[in-house]
Write an enzyme that holds these catalytic residues in place. Structure first.
Site, PDB file in Angstrom:
ATOM      1  N   GLU A 136       0.795  -1.340  -0.105  1.00 41.80           N
ATOM      2  CA  GLU A 136       0.190  -0.112   0.065  1.00 41.80           C
ATOM      3  C   GLU A 136       0.858   1.196   0.110  1.00 41.80           C
ATOM      4  O   GLU A 136       0.635   2.145   0.829  1.00 41.80           O
ATOM      5  CB  GLU A 136      -0.904  -0.013   1.211  1.00 41.80           C
ATOM      6  CG  GLU A 136      -1.978  -1.355   1.165  1.00 41.80           C
ATOM      7  CD  GLU A 136      -3.068  -1.194   2.405  1.00 41.80           C
ATOM      8  OE1 GLU A 136      -3.158  -0.152   3.089  1.00 41.80           O
ATOM      9  OE2 GLU A 136      -3.869  -1.968   2.235  1.00 41.80           O
ATOM     10  N   GLU A 190      -5.632 -10.875  -1.235  1.00 42.35           N
ATOM     11  CA  GLU A 190      -6.501 -10.795   0.023  1.00 42.35           C
ATOM     12  C   GLU A 190      -8.042 -10.630  -0.210  1.00 42.35           C
ATOM     13  O   GLU A 190      -8.624  -9.870   0.430  1.00 42.35           O
ATOM     14  CB  GLU A 190      -5.984  -9.492   0.836  1.00 42.35           C
ATOM     15  CG  GLU A 190      -4.656  -9.262   1.160  1.00 42.35           C
ATOM     16  CD  GLU A 190      -4.116  -8.033   1.792  1.00 42.35           C
ATOM     17  OE1 GLU A 190      -5.158  -7.294   2.558  1.00 42.35           O
ATOM     18  OE2 GLU A 190      -3.143  -7.759   1.955  1.00 42.35           O
TER      19      GLU A 190
HETATM   20  C1  XIL Z   1      -5.826  -6.277   8.390  1.00 48.62           C
HETATM   21  C2  XIL Z   1      -6.146  -7.376   9.583  1.00 48.62           C
HETATM   22  O1  XIL Z   1      -7.098  -8.199   8.644  1.00 48.62           O
HETATM   23  C3  XIL Z   1      -6.700  -6.741  10.448  1.00 48.62           C
HETATM   24  O2  XIL Z   1      -6.950  -7.962  11.440  1.00 48.62           O
HETATM   25  C4  XIL Z   1      -5.888  -5.529  11.247  1.00 48.62           C
HETATM   26  O3  XIL Z   1      -6.426  -5.245  12.495  1.00 48.62           O
HETATM   27  C5  XIL Z   1      -5.333  -4.662  10.348  1.00 48.62           C
HETATM   28  O4  XIL Z   1      -4.984  -5.456   9.030  1.00 48.62           O
HETATM   29  N1  XIL Z   1      -4.720  -4.539   3.525  1.00 48.62           N
HETATM   30  C6  XIL Z   1      -3.552  -5.346   4.280  1.00 48.62           C
HETATM   31  C7  XIL Z   1      -3.666  -6.188   5.371  1.00 48.62           C
HETATM   32  O5  XIL Z   1      -2.625  -5.396   3.416  1.00 48.62           O
HETATM   33  O6  XIL Z   1      -2.747  -6.231   6.064  1.00 48.62           O
HETATM   34  C8  XIL Z   1      -4.950  -5.567   6.108  1.00 48.62           C
HETATM   35  O7  XIL Z   1      -5.183  -6.594   7.252  1.00 48.62           O
HETATM   36  C9  XIL Z   1      -6.402  -5.383   5.372  1.00 48.62           C
HETATM   37  C10 XIL Z   1      -5.924  -4.259   4.479  1.00 48.62           C
END
Ligand code: XIL
Length: 295
Positions: free
Chosen positions: A107, A211
């Site tokens: 990101e 994801e």
């Molecule tokens: C999220 C997790 O799922 C949560 O449990 C945590 O509180 C915050 O992070 N993009 C990403 C992930 O790359 O690391 C994020 O994961 C969701 C969005």
């Protein structure tokens, strides 16, 4: 999830790749600069190996404060870069040969066309990839981001950046499309994602859906209709990946609605393949259908 035996049973039975959701984030590993804690990711990697699963690491660097420990955030910029180098060497080195792919930078790109976030430069990102490559010559190195699976400004900005990184010889192997989508919010179509995967193929880069979860609570219709629409979306995207020569795989951001970050982030929803009771949903059969029919 080590206390939930049924969860672990389904995980081992159904999947061949594991990505720790939070356990490899920097602040989980080194909340205090002088203390490293690898217990949880070590357990996860052991579990994966015992069950014939690959492990992808998430994530080494991130342009948002979310994954960084407090001590890192207060360092001057130049020292942060040294800390990132040390971190990458330590963590990639520790799991070399056991973790098969890493999200190197997560990101980094703004959503609105304003470029890289948080004072990070493309040179910094290139360096991170070089350090990771030095620490493990064989691991697959990925850039990972959201709102880049389909078409649009951010997708183009990330593509252009990766094109430049490839041109200067940075050891980038591919890109992860997070694909946290809301079906009520015009998510990218299969055709759009396929076209995006194809342009990365043209650049010589791999892609992965990294994801995936699919929100349905805001959709009109009956529960059954919402679950069917979700199944169709999962089926389409897994099919798109299977049909793309450069697609490494699909990672779901969890697999049971019992445990999903979505409820806390966006309100109650049912975004994954198994329900709260660990029973297969239509979405599961959509994925299965794609796996059985796509060549
Ligand atoms: C999220 C997790 O799922 C949560 O449990 C945590 O509180 C915050 O992070 N993009 C990403 C992930 O790359 O690391 C994020 O994961 C969701 C969005």
């Amino acid at each position: 999830m080590v206390d939930d035996a049924r969860y672990l049973d389904v995980l081992a039975r159904e999947f061949d790749s594991l990505v720790p959701e939070n356990a490899l984030k920097w602040k989980a590993l080194q909340s205090d600069r002088s203390v490293w804690t690898f217990d949880v990711p070590d357990q996860m990697v052991d579990f994966a190996e015992q069950n014939g699963m690959q492990v992808k690491g998430h994530t080494l660097a991130w342009s948002k404060e979310l994954s960084y420990p407090g001590w890192f955030l207060v360092l001057p910029r130049a020292e942060q870069l040294v800390a990132i180098r040390d971190h990458i060497q330590a963590v990639v080195g520790r799991y070399a040969g056991r973790i098969t792919a890493w999200d190197v930078w997560n990101e980094a790109m703004a959503n609105d066309g304003s470029g890289l976030l948080g004072g990070v430069s493309e040179d910094d990102i290139a360096d991170a990839f070089r350090w990771a490559r030095e620490a493990d010559p064989d691991v697959v190195l990925l850039y990972n981001d959201y709102k880049i699976a389909g078409s649009g400004r951010k997708s183009d900005d990330v593509f252009a950046m990766l094109q430049r990184l490839v041109a200067i010889g940075a050891p980038v192997d591919g890109v992860g499309f997070q694909m946290h989508v809301n079906l009520a919010d015009a998510p990218p179509s299969g055709a759009e994602v396929a076209a995006n995967m194809a342009r990365y193929e043209g650049l010589g880069l791999k892609v992965t859906i990294s994801e995936m979860d699919v929100r349905i609570a805001d959709l009109a219709g009956t529960t059954d209709e919402r679950l069917e629409a979700q199944a169709d979306y999962y089926r389409d995207m897994v099919g798109v990946c299977l049909a793309a020569p450069n697609c490494l795989g699909v990672t779901f951001w969890g697999f049971t609605d019992r445990y999903s970050w979505i409820d806390a982030r966006h309100g109650a929803d049912d975004p994954l393949l198994f329900d709260e009771k660990l029973v297969e949903k239509p979405a599961y059969f959509g994925v299965l259908d794609a796996l059985e029919t796509t060549r």
